[in-house]
Enzyme design. Structure first.
Site, PDB file in Angstrom:
ATOM      1  N   GLU A 346       0.279 -27.687  51.741  1.00 47.80           N
ATOM      2  CA  GLU A 346       0.633 -28.795  50.861  1.00 47.80           C
ATOM      3  C   GLU A 346      -0.546 -29.697  50.477  1.00 47.80           C
ATOM      4  OE1 GLU A 346       5.288 -29.604  51.579  1.00 47.80           O
ATOM      5  OE2 GLU A 346       3.970 -30.572  53.044  1.00 47.80           O
ATOM      6  N   LEU A 347      -1.640 -29.110  50.091  1.00 44.44           N
ATOM      7  CA  LEU A 347      -2.760 -29.927  49.613  1.00 44.44           C
ATOM      8  C   LEU A 347      -2.407 -30.530  48.253  1.00 44.44           C
ATOM      9  CD1 LEU A 347      -5.582 -30.241  51.068  1.00 44.44           C
ATOM     10  CD2 LEU A 347      -6.497 -29.118  49.042  1.00 44.44           C
TER      11      LEU A 347
END
Length: 601
Positions: A346-347
């Site tokens: 989840e960057l």
């Protein structure tokens, strides 16, 4: 012990239906690969069973725990599995049977272990056999390793039950040949969003041992808190929730030892470069991007995280890798498993809009993008993680499949998949990665408990939203509610055929499964009831599968096994949630939606 069921159950135990080998009260979970019951009648068990052949103290201790549990609980299964053909509209009591005497008393356990020194690492042989013959006075157990022997003890705990007169028995002679389908069978706890105490972590391990799960994936930290005491950087625990809500090195070692004694591996996860704020910023604020920013969902240019609070490691700051190396080295010296999870999920691109060093890097070369930024992370961080040389890394699938992603992630890194179910499993297998399946649509145990973020006007609807309209998305599916709703029932978990669209060669890339329990809404008060007994459905799915020898789903058969096992978990101190009214537990199949017992295929 369920005293109120004792009289009814003893009738079946003392006189098992004549000539019907499968009409026993015991229905162990996970179902063994092969189990064959005899018909010659029950065998009494002596007040103490002598263990012969234990090669070391670990095995002796495991046996002492197992037999202490057997003699303390004097377990009584809650109800007998009865075929629906014996019912009218509601269950009737099975016909009484002619009582048979035990031909001999069991007084010992003869144990043979081929390799007593095999370490508890990925792929270790966990098989065992367990035999009780009509004439034997000893239980025979064989295993290739001590870990298989421990699983045999766990099975025996469920098979030896009360005789209704203060003693113990095994209902029939039995022969078991057992081994898991998958070498990696896990659950995940999250101590970054909310702290979970050591006793509650031990409780999860107890449940794992009873159900033959063998990997505790420990998501130790997150942006919200850093609970791990670090010698290299003592200041990191300034971002623990309190001084009491931390884990010392001694605590970590105690968890590892407790787990290993029960055939459970502990694999830590330090999430990075995303989900990284607390702890890291105490070492050096310059190594964290977008800390103290807003994670806005109503003003998208301000959006920097999928949930509060924002923070991601500065990928282009060389100081970042010095700190990462020191943190990893210290924890790597404590967690001795060959696997280590290094996050990677989840960057958020918006976070780096607030990063001067990143903006300058992009400006220096207009062809660069966020994929290049993540490749920079892989190129600089992975060499740090590859020490010691035998270390296998696990990353969330985002590093390979998400937008953004790194174009060149080494194929020897194991990918943990959580999005898009079989589609992403297929994509990773085709790409040649080994895979741990944690598909959120099937295995996320935190789903369906509503949303948790506050000041959310999307709940302000004065009627139940139209399922065909957008409000249903906001209230029950999107960011305003549980994003991964609905709740994952044990049947949903158990029925997941996660290799269904894979070729035989692709299926070999699936090394196992993990059911995550993210802890935004979990602490000591609810962790066990949200984990159990649903995790036990995962345990059987990964141990012996969800299909019978004919290839049909055995979900209906699993029902009573799981309900009985829930009672057994509670009796052993694991606070598992009830799944049905007690009536359903005591009247097998009376609560089935379909009279057709082949409805689930």
């Amino acid at each position: 012990m369920r005293i109120n069921r004792l009289a009814q159950t003893v009738v079946a135990i003392a006189g098992v239906l004549t000539g019907v080998a499968d009409a026993v009260a015991v229905n162990p979970l996970p179902a063994p690969t092969s189990i064959t019951w005899g018909t010659s009648g029950p065998k009494s068990v002596a007040g103490y069973l002598v263990l012969n052949g234990a090669p070391n103290q670990l095995v002796r201790d495991a046996w002492n725990r197992a037999f202490s549990t057997i003699t303390t609980l004097k377990w009584v299964p809650a109800a007998i599995e009865a075929p629906i053909a014996t019912y009218a509209v509601f269950p009737t009591t099975p016909a009484s049977a002619k009582s048979k005497r035990a031909s001999s008393v069991l007084t010992g356990v003869n144990l043979k272990i081929a390799n007593a020194n095999a370490p508890l690492q990925h792929g270790v042989d966990e098989s065992y056999t367990l035999d009780i013959t009509a004439s034997s006075q000893s239980i025979s157990i064989t295993a290739n390793t001590v870990w298989g022997a421990l699983h045999a003890f766990t099975t025996l705990q469920q098979i030896i039950i009360s005789d209704g007169r203060g003693g113990l028995l095994v209902e029939q002679p039995v022969s078991i040949k057992d081994a898991p389908l998958y070498p990696y069978r896990g659950i995940m706890i999250d101590t970054g969003r909310n702290f979970i105490s050591l006793p509650k972590i031990y409780e999860q391990i107890d449940g794992m041992a009873l159900s033959k799960l063998n990997v505790l994936h420990w998501h130790m930290d997150d942006a919200q808190s850093w609970p791990i005491q670090m010698n290299a950087y003592p200041q990191m625990t300034r971002d623990a929730y309190s001084a009491r809500e931390t884990y010392s090195h001694s605590d970590l070692k105690n968890v590892i030892a407790y787990a290993q004694a029960r055939a459970v591996r502990v694999i830590p996860e330090i999430d990075m470069p995303g989900h990284a704020d607390s702890g890291w910023k105490q070492v050096d604020p310059s190594i964290v991007a977008c800390s103290n920013s807003w994670w806005s969902n109503d003003n998208w240019p301000l959006h920097t995280a999928v949930e509060p609070n924002p923070g991601q490691l500065e990928i282009l700051n060389e100081k970042t890798y010095d700190v990462v190396q020191n943190v990893y080295k210290e924890l790597s010296g404590i967690f001795t498993d060959n696997f280590f999870h290094v996050g990677g999920d989840e960057l958020q691109e918006g976070c780096y809009n607030l990063s001067t060093i990143t903006a300058e890097w992009f400006a220096a070369n207009s062809s660069r993008g966020y994929n290049d930024l993540l490749q920079y992370w892989v190129d600089h961080a992975v060499p740090i993680f590859q020490k010691p040389a035998n270390r296998k890394l696990i990353m969330w699938e985002d590093m390979v499949l998400n937008t953004p992603h790194a174009p060149n992630v080494p194929k020897d890194i194991i990918m943990q998949t959580w999005n898009n179910g079989p589609t992403n499993i297929k994509a990773l297998a085709v790409a040649g990665y080994d895979i741990i399946v944690s598909s959120s649509d099937f295995f996320y145990l935190d789903c369906g408990f509503s949303g948790w973020v506050t000041n959310d006007p999307r709940y302000d609807v004065m009627e139940n939203p139209d399922p065909t309209g957008v409000e249903i998305t906001f209230n029950y599916g999107g960011n305003g509610g549980s994003w991964c709703a609905p709740y994952k029932s044990w049947q949903r978990i158990y029925d997941y055929d996660f290799t269904t669209n894979l070729t035989s060669s692709e299926a070999k890339h699936v090394i196992g499964v993990t059911a995550p329990l993210w802890s935004e809404q979990v602490d000591d008060t609810v962790v066990s009831m949200k984990m159990w007994p649903r995790a036990a459905a995962l345990a059987e799915l990964a141990w012996s599968g969800n299909k019978n020898a004919a290839g049909a789903k055995r979900t209906t058969e699993m029902t009573q096994r799981l309900f009985n096992f829930r009672e057994y978990l509670v009796a052993n101190g694991v606070q598992a949630a009830p799944q049905v009214p007690k009536y359903c537990l005591q009247h097998p199949h009376a609560c089935d939606l379909y009279y057709d017992q082949t409805a689930v295929v």
